[in-house]
Design an enzyme around this catalytic site. Structure first.
Site, PDB file in Angstrom:
ATOM      1  N   ASP A 189       0.854  -1.194   0.000  1.00 23.88           N
ATOM      2  CA  ASP A 189       0.000   0.000   0.000  1.00 23.88           C
ATOM      3  C   ASP A 189       0.885   1.237   0.000  1.00 23.88           C
ATOM      4  OD1 ASP A 189      -2.936   0.851   0.265  1.00 23.88           O
ATOM      5  OD2 ASP A 189      -1.843   2.217   1.575  1.00 23.88           O
TER       6      ASP A 189
HETATM    7  N1  LIG Z   1       3.287   3.911 -12.566  1.00 27.38           N
HETATM    8  C1  LIG Z   1       3.267   4.586 -11.390  1.00 27.38           C
HETATM    9  N2  LIG Z   1       2.339   4.256 -10.450  1.00 27.38           N
HETATM   10  C2  LIG Z   1       2.368   4.968  -9.292  1.00 27.38           C
HETATM   11  C3  LIG Z   1       3.274   6.022  -9.046  1.00 27.38           C
HETATM   12  N3  LIG Z   1       3.018   6.512  -7.786  1.00 27.38           N
HETATM   13  C4  LIG Z   1       1.992   5.786  -7.279  1.00 27.38           C
HETATM   14  N4  LIG Z   1       1.619   4.842  -8.176  1.00 27.38           N
HETATM   15  C5  LIG Z   1       0.569   3.833  -8.038  1.00 27.38           C
HETATM   16  C6  LIG Z   1       1.081   2.616  -7.304  1.00 27.38           C
HETATM   17  C7  LIG Z   1      -0.193   2.005  -6.802  1.00 27.38           C
HETATM   18  O1  LIG Z   1      -0.747   1.182  -7.806  1.00 27.38           O
HETATM   19  C8  LIG Z   1      -1.086   3.223  -6.563  1.00 27.38           C
HETATM   20  C9  LIG Z   1      -1.154   3.526  -5.080  1.00 27.38           C
HETATM   21  O2  LIG Z   1      -2.374   3.038  -4.575  1.00 27.38           O
HETATM   22  P1  LIG Z   1      -2.472   1.712  -3.674  1.00 27.38           P
HETATM   23  O3  LIG Z   1      -1.224   1.526  -2.892  1.00 27.38           O
HETATM   24  O4  LIG Z   1      -3.761   1.754  -2.966  1.00 27.38           O
HETATM   25  O5  LIG Z   1      -2.512   0.489  -4.732  1.00 27.38           O
HETATM   26  P2  LIG Z   1      -3.645   0.163  -5.787  1.00 27.38           P
HETATM   27  O6  LIG Z   1      -4.958   0.709  -5.390  1.00 27.38           O
HETATM   28  O7  LIG Z   1      -3.120   0.554  -7.146  1.00 27.38           O
HETATM   29  O8  LIG Z   1      -3.665  -1.423  -5.791  1.00 27.38           O
HETATM   30  P3  LIG Z   1      -3.946  -2.390  -4.536  1.00 27.38           P
HETATM   31  O9  LIG Z   1      -4.653  -1.583  -3.488  1.00 27.38           O
HETATM   32  O10 LIG Z   1      -2.595  -2.874  -4.086  1.00 27.38           O
HETATM   33  O11 LIG Z   1      -4.782  -3.491  -5.146  1.00 27.38           O
HETATM   34  O12 LIG Z   1      -0.473   4.324  -7.220  1.00 27.38           O
HETATM   35  C10 LIG Z   1       4.233   6.345 -10.077  1.00 27.38           C
HETATM   36  O13 LIG Z   1       5.052   7.261  -9.948  1.00 27.38           O
HETATM   37  N5  LIG Z   1       4.198   5.593 -11.214  1.00 27.38           N
END
Ligand SMILES: Nc1nc2c(ncn2[C@H]2C[C@H](O)[C@@H](COP(=O)(O)OP(=O)(O)OP(=O)(O)O)O2)c(=O)[nH]1
Length: 238
Positions: free
Chosen positions: A115
């Protein structure tokens, strides 16, 4: 590799090869959905829907499976904020909740939950719901510092066996209103799932005046620390 490692119902046509190493079959086995039957083939299960996390792990050469954890992040975050939890504890708790949820489904091998939390002006910032909110956030954050905390927790069976929170500190430049409006119009579709409204490896880097900390932590995964742990425990070759 002993054939006993392979699923008992492996189609006989694949058993034609000699008793030696089956690793050249792994892409074929995976394509047929055998990865779960052969946990040794998978270095870990990623309890995440994050494209960048899966990409970083696969680009590093890991064999991973991805499973959405589907935890109520907002409810967990709200409960922790009500107890004045620190941003790094919130990131760690959410990463653990995702890993635990998938591990408790009986997933074989190691399960990685992650996260990322953005801390700005003493606040924990959540993902923007729309491009207007993203523009507003960038206007607030320009010419100021913020931190990204990327937590990772590994479960093995029903227990956490490793955890790490990577911290990166960023200083945004004093971008003009016109640039920020154009930036959001050009990039909203790509950045909508990134907390903070940017992707450092894309045009988001032009928002920054300075980045202190690990590049992978900014992208959402303390990758170097994770790989060190997997190597130390023998999951990855030394
Ligand atoms: N490609 C890219 N993604 C980024 C960057 N900074 C943050 N992110 C993405 C990574 C994570 O997928 C998202 C942060 O949100 P979370 O940690 O809640 O994860 P997410 O909701 O994507 O998936 P999850 O909760 O693990 O199923 O933002 C960046 O600089 N480049």
């Amino acid at each position: 590799m002993e054939s006993s490692f392979l699923p008992w119902d492996l189609p006989s046509r694949w058993m034609g090869c000699d008793e030696g190493d089956y690793s050249h079959l792994f892409p074929l086995l995976r394509a047929q959905g055998y990865a779960q039957a052969c946990p040794h083939m998978t270095h870990l299960t990623l309890a995440s829907t994050s494209q960048i996390r899966a990409e970083l792990l696969r680009n590093a050469g890991l064999e991973i499976e991805t499973v959405a954890a589907r935890v109520d992040e907002e409810a967990i975050k709200a409960a922790l904020l009500a107890e004045d939890a620190k941003p790094r504890d919130i990131a760690d708790a959410l990463a653990e909740a995702k890993a635990r949820k998938v591990a408790m489904k009986g997933t074989a091998g190691l399960v990685l939950g992650c996260d990322q939390v953005l801390e700005f002006d003493g606040r924990v910032i959540s993902k923007c719901a729309n491009s207007g909110d993203a523009l507003e956030l960038l206007r607030e954050m320009r010419d100021k510092r913020h931190s990204l905390l990327s937590a990772a927790v590994i479960y093995e069976g029903d227990k956490p066996v490793w955890r790490h929170v990577g911290v990166a500190r960023l200083m945004m430049r004093d971008a003009s209103d016109a640039y920020l409006e154009d930036y959001i119009a050009r990039n909203w579709e790509s950045i909508r799932h990134s907390v903070g409204g940017y992707k450092l490896e894309e045009e988001g880097v032009r928002l920054m005046a300075r980045v202190d900390g690990d590049y992978f932590t900014v992208l959402g995964l303390p990758l170097v620390e994770l790989l060190s742990y997997l190597t130390l425990r023998g999951t990855l070759p030394k």
